[in-house]
Design a protein around this motif. Structure first.
Motif, PDB file in Angstrom:
ATOM      1  N   GLU A 151       0.832  -1.202   0.000  1.00 22.74           N
ATOM      2  CA  GLU A 151       0.000   0.000   0.000  1.00 22.74           C
ATOM      3  C   GLU A 151       0.868   1.253   0.000  1.00 22.74           C
ATOM      4  O   GLU A 151       0.358   2.348  -0.219  1.00 22.74           O
ATOM      5  CB  GLU A 151      -0.925  -0.006   1.230  1.00 22.74           C
ATOM      6  CG  GLU A 151      -2.159  -0.918   1.101  1.00 22.74           C
ATOM      7  CD  GLU A 151      -1.903  -2.374   1.434  1.00 22.74           C
ATOM      8  OE1 GLU A 151      -0.744  -2.711   1.760  1.00 22.74           O
ATOM      9  OE2 GLU A 151      -2.850  -3.194   1.373  1.00 22.74           O
ATOM     10  N   LEU A 152       2.188   1.098   0.226  1.00 22.92           N
ATOM     11  CA  LEU A 152       3.029   2.270   0.458  1.00 22.92           C
ATOM     12  C   LEU A 152       4.105   2.529  -0.596  1.00 22.92           C
ATOM     13  O   LEU A 152       4.923   3.424  -0.446  1.00 22.92           O
ATOM     14  CB  LEU A 152       3.714   2.145   1.834  1.00 22.92           C
ATOM     15  CG  LEU A 152       2.807   1.812   3.014  1.00 22.92           C
ATOM     16  CD1 LEU A 152       3.624   1.725   4.290  1.00 22.92           C
ATOM     17  CD2 LEU A 152       1.692   2.837   3.157  1.00 22.92           C
ATOM     18  N   TYR A 153       4.126   1.738  -1.674  1.00 27.21           N
ATOM     19  CA  TYR A 153       5.179   1.961  -2.673  1.00 27.21           C
ATOM     20  C   TYR A 153       4.999   3.271  -3.426  1.00 27.21           C
ATOM     21  O   TYR A 153       5.956   3.869  -3.887  1.00 27.21           O
ATOM     22  CB  TYR A 153       5.233   0.811  -3.690  1.00 27.21           C
ATOM     23  CG  TYR A 153       5.947  -0.396  -3.149  1.00 27.21           C
ATOM     24  CD1 TYR A 153       7.331  -0.387  -3.000  1.00 27.21           C
ATOM     25  CD2 TYR A 153       5.246  -1.519  -2.751  1.00 27.21           C
ATOM     26  CE1 TYR A 153       7.988  -1.483  -2.480  1.00 27.21           C
ATOM     27  CE2 TYR A 153       5.896  -2.617  -2.230  1.00 27.21           C
ATOM     28  CZ  TYR A 153       7.271  -2.594  -2.094  1.00 27.21           C
ATOM     29  OH  TYR A 153       7.921  -3.665  -1.576  1.00 27.21           O
ATOM     30  N   LYS A 154       3.747   3.655  -3.604  1.00 27.39           N
ATOM     31  CA  LYS A 154       3.480   4.867  -4.368  1.00 27.39           C
ATOM     32  C   LYS A 154       2.686   5.848  -3.522  1.00 27.39           C
ATOM     33  O   LYS A 154       1.876   5.443  -2.686  1.00 27.39           O
ATOM     34  CB  LYS A 154       2.652   4.520  -5.616  1.00 27.39           C
ATOM     35  CG  LYS A 154       3.343   3.504  -6.518  1.00 27.39           C
ATOM     36  CD  LYS A 154       2.844   3.633  -7.950  1.00 27.39           C
ATOM     37  CE  LYS A 154       3.728   2.869  -8.917  1.00 27.39           C
ATOM     38  NZ  LYS A 154       3.232   1.511  -9.161  1.00 27.39           N
ATOM     39  N   ASN A 155       2.878   7.130  -3.786  1.00 29.73           N
ATOM     40  CA  ASN A 155       2.056   8.143  -3.121  1.00 29.73           C
ATOM     41  C   ASN A 155       0.581   7.841  -3.339  1.00 29.73           C
ATOM     42  O   ASN A 155      -0.229   7.930  -2.418  1.00 29.73           O
ATOM     43  CB  ASN A 155       2.357   9.538  -3.680  1.00 29.73           C
ATOM     44  CG  ASN A 155       3.641  10.123  -3.125  1.00 29.73           C
ATOM     45  OD1 ASN A 155       4.410   9.450  -2.434  1.00 29.73           O
ATOM     46  ND2 ASN A 155       3.871  11.399  -3.424  1.00 29.73           N
ATOM     47  N   THR A 156       0.244   7.495  -4.578  1.00 28.00           N
ATOM     48  CA  THR A 156      -1.175   7.315  -4.900  1.00 28.00           C
ATOM     49  C   THR A 156      -1.792   6.178  -4.093  1.00 28.00           C
ATOM     50  O   THR A 156      -2.921   6.283  -3.631  1.00 28.00           O
ATOM     51  CB  THR A 156      -1.358   7.012  -6.394  1.00 28.00           C
ATOM     52  OG1 THR A 156      -0.416   6.010  -6.760  1.00 28.00           O
ATOM     53  CG2 THR A 156      -1.129   8.257  -7.240  1.00 28.00           C
ATOM     54  N   SER A 157      -1.036   5.083  -3.901  1.00 31.63           N
ATOM     55  CA  SER A 157      -1.640   3.952  -3.196  1.00 31.63           C
ATOM     56  C   SER A 157      -1.789   4.236  -1.703  1.00 31.63           C
ATOM     57  O   SER A 157      -2.771   3.830  -1.084  1.00 31.63           O
ATOM     58  CB  SER A 157      -0.874   2.653  -3.460  1.00 31.63           C
ATOM     59  OG  SER A 157       0.490   2.797  -3.147  1.00 31.63           O
ATOM     60  N   SER A 158      -0.831   4.966  -1.101  1.00 32.87           N
ATOM     61  CA  SER A 158      -1.012   5.265   0.329  1.00 32.87           C
ATOM     62  C   SER A 158      -2.089   6.331   0.515  1.00 32.87           C
ATOM     63  O   SER A 158      -2.805   6.334   1.517  1.00 32.87           O
ATOM     64  CB  SER A 158       0.302   5.679   0.986  1.00 32.87           C
ATOM     65  OG  SER A 158       0.965   6.641   0.224  1.00 32.87           O
ATOM     66  N   GLU A 159      -2.227   7.208  -0.488  1.00 33.80           N
ATOM     67  CA  GLU A 159      -3.328   8.176  -0.394  1.00 33.80           C
ATOM     68  C   GLU A 159      -4.686   7.476  -0.530  1.00 33.80           C
ATOM     69  O   GLU A 159      -5.664   7.886   0.094  1.00 33.80           O
ATOM     70  CB  GLU A 159      -3.154   9.284  -1.447  1.00 33.80           C
ATOM     71  CG  GLU A 159      -2.058  10.264  -1.023  1.00 33.80           C
ATOM     72  CD  GLU A 159      -1.590  11.195  -2.145  1.00 33.80           C
ATOM     73  OE1 GLU A 159      -2.273  11.288  -3.181  1.00 33.80           O
ATOM     74  OE2 GLU A 159      -0.529  11.825  -1.961  1.00 33.80           O
ATOM     75  N   ASP A 160      -4.739   6.395  -1.321  1.00 40.17           N
ATOM     76  CA  ASP A 160      -5.975   5.596  -1.365  1.00 40.17           C
ATOM     77  C   ASP A 160      -6.311   5.048   0.023  1.00 40.17           C
ATOM     78  O   ASP A 160      -7.482   4.990   0.411  1.00 40.17           O
ATOM     79  CB  ASP A 160      -5.827   4.406  -2.326  1.00 40.17           C
ATOM     80  CG  ASP A 160      -5.923   4.820  -3.790  1.00 40.17           C
ATOM     81  OD1 ASP A 160      -6.392   5.948  -4.056  1.00 40.17           O
ATOM     82  OD2 ASP A 160      -5.523   4.016  -4.651  1.00 40.17           O
TER      83      ASP A 160
END
Ligand SMILES: *[C@@H]1O[C@H](CO)[C@@H](O)[C@H](O)[C@H]1NC(C)=O
Ligand SMILES: *[C@@H]1O[C@H](CO)[C@@H](O)[C@H](O)[C@H]1NC(C)=O
Ligand SMILES: *[C@@H]1O[C@H](CO)[C@@H](O)[C@H](O)[C@H]1NC(C)=O
Ligand SMILES: *[C@@H]1O[C@H](CO)[C@@H](O)[C@H](O)[C@H]1NC(C)=O
Length: 625
Positions: free
Chosen positions: A130-139
């Motif tokens: 969930e934390l590799y990308k900004n977008t996925s952690s923002e999700d």
């Protein structure tokens, strides 16, 4: 142990009789089952689902979808309420990446975030994915945390709020609650292992630091607690869990502790002391973990209806609590058996609705679109490497030689190095669909290269990576998501022992399968700290084979002189091509060989092409249906 042989087997094998799952999913196969060991406090656990919320369409053992799991949880809640016991649901992260249902949409997760949020989960945490990308952690921050408000725990995880830029906990650090029927007072934490590969909009604090913090030290000194519940995207036999266990025990020597684990994709169960146990429940929606604890003191206000020991024998106080686990194969046959229901009575309206949400998402994403048909099964770990059924032999001998070609460098011989972790799942005989490309290779990795590397250097790299200094290779399981993980395996410590004792490639299965295997279907046969009776379905064992860290293809080499016994002549130099994800390790290995190649010497190879796309193209050209 009660083994129940299914009486309903006949009805269940009638085609169409069990179709809830996904319309194109294989119907489940009947098999002998061990019952669920119900207790005073019960849990259902999922972990590392990686977008497989449609279930496994080609594998009957794992063909239930997230909607079926919702029905299952509802039915077990009904049963728990009838008995006056409690049931909690837990998920320990890595819900995303690894299946078309998540990866094929634009933006990624457009459908799965909503689908996942339909299940009621009591304690949930983040994985590393969930934390590799900004977008996925923002999700997570904007969707999943609110979906599970109050239940999502982030004990050692912060995020920079995208609007204010302020660092703050992704979700609350811990929660305390009292169970509905038994009045058990639970203190819960949700951890992530000491992960460092996250994008810089999140901060993962080392677990060993977190447990020194005041809020944690205060929380674990609370005397009004009947059970500590520590969930984590952390595997069971790690320093992280050992430190948490020790910290709690230093304050409370006899309060029972239940751990739930993830990350290593295995079924495993560990005993920390006589009142502390941990469960890890596999991966990819193959396994629903069931756990029970009985003999807990109930300091909360228990429902008086259940306080009469005769009416609810589970409540009787015992000196030592008993812990019990079961790994459920996620299919409708198991779900029906464990709920004593059938195809008509099992599904709930909510569960059916979610199954149709999944079906519409798969349709919108055209996941069943077929590129070609695989002539046989290709295995990651269930066939030896090299062999004709090894997916790695196929990649090395067929796909890479046909596909890896940079127009301007076509006349240069090349060595292509790929990490086996880049291939994530098996290919089954039959249709190879859009969905298959994502399960086999969900990564967005492209190729890079270093031109004109002396062959004398390049030819040694594979051995360096695989044998001489495999420690250059990132520590196995914490290595992002490109670690080769055996499809199905016994518990970690056992596998590791066998892996490291075996000097040569050896099957990792049982030597002498039981006599009655002929009637059993192959599947998980787990051995853990409580023995070998954990799996709900009694299966014949499967053999597993170790694969190396990396493989290589030699392409466009000059033919050998006629009298030479070799296949090709040694070129002076080659283009050294590799999957971009392993660039740092290639450069390290080159350093180890005494060269001084650096990032400035590298360049993109086949601009705009990704591994996933190359595989799909190859299938389209070579595997006709
Ligand atoms: C994250 O990294 C980017 C560039 O890599 C940098 O510009 C930014 O300041 C960093 N942000 C934080 C919060 O560290
Ligand atoms: C990710 O977020 C951080 C913190 O807000 C920011 O500094 C960084 O530039 C972002 N990275 C990307 C690739 O957008
Ligand atoms: C399912 O169970 C119900 C209630 O026991 C029964 O009436 C019904 O015939 C069963 N249906 C099937 C398909 O077995
Ligand atoms: C299921 O879907 C139907 C049709 O969209 C809707 O009317 C109903 O309220 C839904 N039920 C549940 C329990 O989600």
């Amino acid at each position: 142990m009660i083994i129940r042989y299914p009486y309903g087997a006949l009805a269940l094998t009638i085609p169409g009789a069990v179709l809830a799952a996904q319309p194109s999913a294989a119907p489940p196969i009947s098999a002998p089952l061990r019952e669920l060991p119900w207790g005073q406090l019960n849990f259902l656990h999922t972990t590392d689902t990686h977008g497989w919320h449609a279930g496994h369409l080609q594998e009957p053992s794992f063909s239930a979808d997230w909607g079926d799991y919702i029905s299952f949880a509802t039915r077990l809640h009904e049963k728990a309420d009838e008995e006056g016991v409690d049931l909690l649901l837990v998920d320990t992260g890595d819900r995303i990446e690894g299946n078309g249902l998540y990866d094929a949409s634009e933006p990624k997760g457009k459908y799965t975030l909503k689908i996942f949020g339909e299940q009621g989960i009591d304690v949930i945490c983040s994985g590393n994915h969930e934390l590799y990308k900004n977008t996925s952690s923002e999700d997570e921050y904007y969707e999943t945390v609110p979906s599970f408000r109050g239940n999502y725990l982030a004990s050692n995880l912060d995020i920079f709020d995208p609007k204010t830029g302020k660092q703050q906990p992704l979700a609350q650090r811990f929660k305390k609650f009292t169970t509905k029927n038994q009045g058990i007072r639970v203190l819960a934490f949700g951890f992530l292992f000491n992960f460092r590969g996250n994008s810089n909009n999140t901060i993962v604090q080392r677990v060993q630091e977190t447990i020194k913090e005041k809020w944690f030290q205060q929380a674990i000194r609370d005397r009004e607690i009947d059970l500590f519940l520590v969930i984590g995207h952390v595997s069971l036999r790690t320093q992280e869990f050992a430190s948490i266990f020790k910290a709690i025990r230093e304050q409370q020597w006899d309060v029972p502790i239940q751990f739930f684990a993830g990350h290593t994709h295995i079924r495993d169960y560990a005993k920390y002391d006589s009142k502390a146990y941990g469960l890890e429940s596999g991966r990819y929606m193959e396994t629903i973990g069931f756990m029970s604890v009985t003999g807990l003191y109930t300091g909360g206000k228990s429902n008086p209806k259940y306080m009469d020991a005769a009416a609810a024998p589970h409540v009787a106080r015992m000196d030592l609590p008993t812990f019990s686990r079961r790994y459920i194969d996620s299919n409708l046959f198991s779900f029906h058996q464990h709920t004593d229901l059938n195809a008509t009575t099992f599904p709930t309206e909510h569960g059916r609705n979610v199954s149709s949400m999944i079906a519409s998402a798969r349709e919108a994403l055209k996941l069943d679109k077929t590129y070609g048909c695989a002539p046989r099964d290709y295995w990651t770990n269930r066939a030896p490497y090299p062999s004709k059924n090894s997916i790695f032999s196929w990649l090395q001998d067929e796909v890479l030689p046909d596909m890896v070609l940079e127009v301007g460098r076509a006349d240069k011989p090349r060595i292509v190095l790929a990490n086996t972790g880049a291939i994530r799942f098996d290919i089954f005989k039959g249709p190879f669909t859009v969905d298959t490309t994502y399960t086999v290779s969900p990564f967005t990795s492209g190729l890079r290269y270093i031109r004109d590397v002396p062959f004398s250097v390049a030819k040694r790299l594979l051995q360096i990576i695989n044998q001489e200094v495999p420690q250059l290779w990132p520590a196995s399981q914490s290595f992002a998501f490109k670690t080769p993980v055996p499809s199905i395996q016994a518990s970690t410590h056992q596998v590791d022992e066998q892996l490291f004792l075996a000097s040569e490639q050896m099957p990792l299965g049982k030597e002498h399968p039981p006599d009655h295997v002929a009637e059993l279907t192959p599947g998980y046969t787990t051995t853990d700290d409580a023995g070998s009776d954990g799996d709900d379905t009694i299966h014949a064992p499967i053999k597993f084979y170790r694969v190396p860290n990396a493989l290589e293809s030699r392409i466009g080499f000059p033919p050998a002189a006629r009298e030479d016994s070799k296949e090709y002549a040694d070129p002076v130099s080659v283009d050294l091509v590799y999957v971009d994800f392993i660039e740092n390790y290639i450069l390290l290995a080159l350093k180890f060989l005494g060269t001084d190649y650096a990032e400035r010497d590298t360049d993109v190879y086949m601009e705009g092409k990704e591994m996933t796309g190359l595989i799909a193209e190859w299938v389209q050209e070579h595997w006709k249906c």
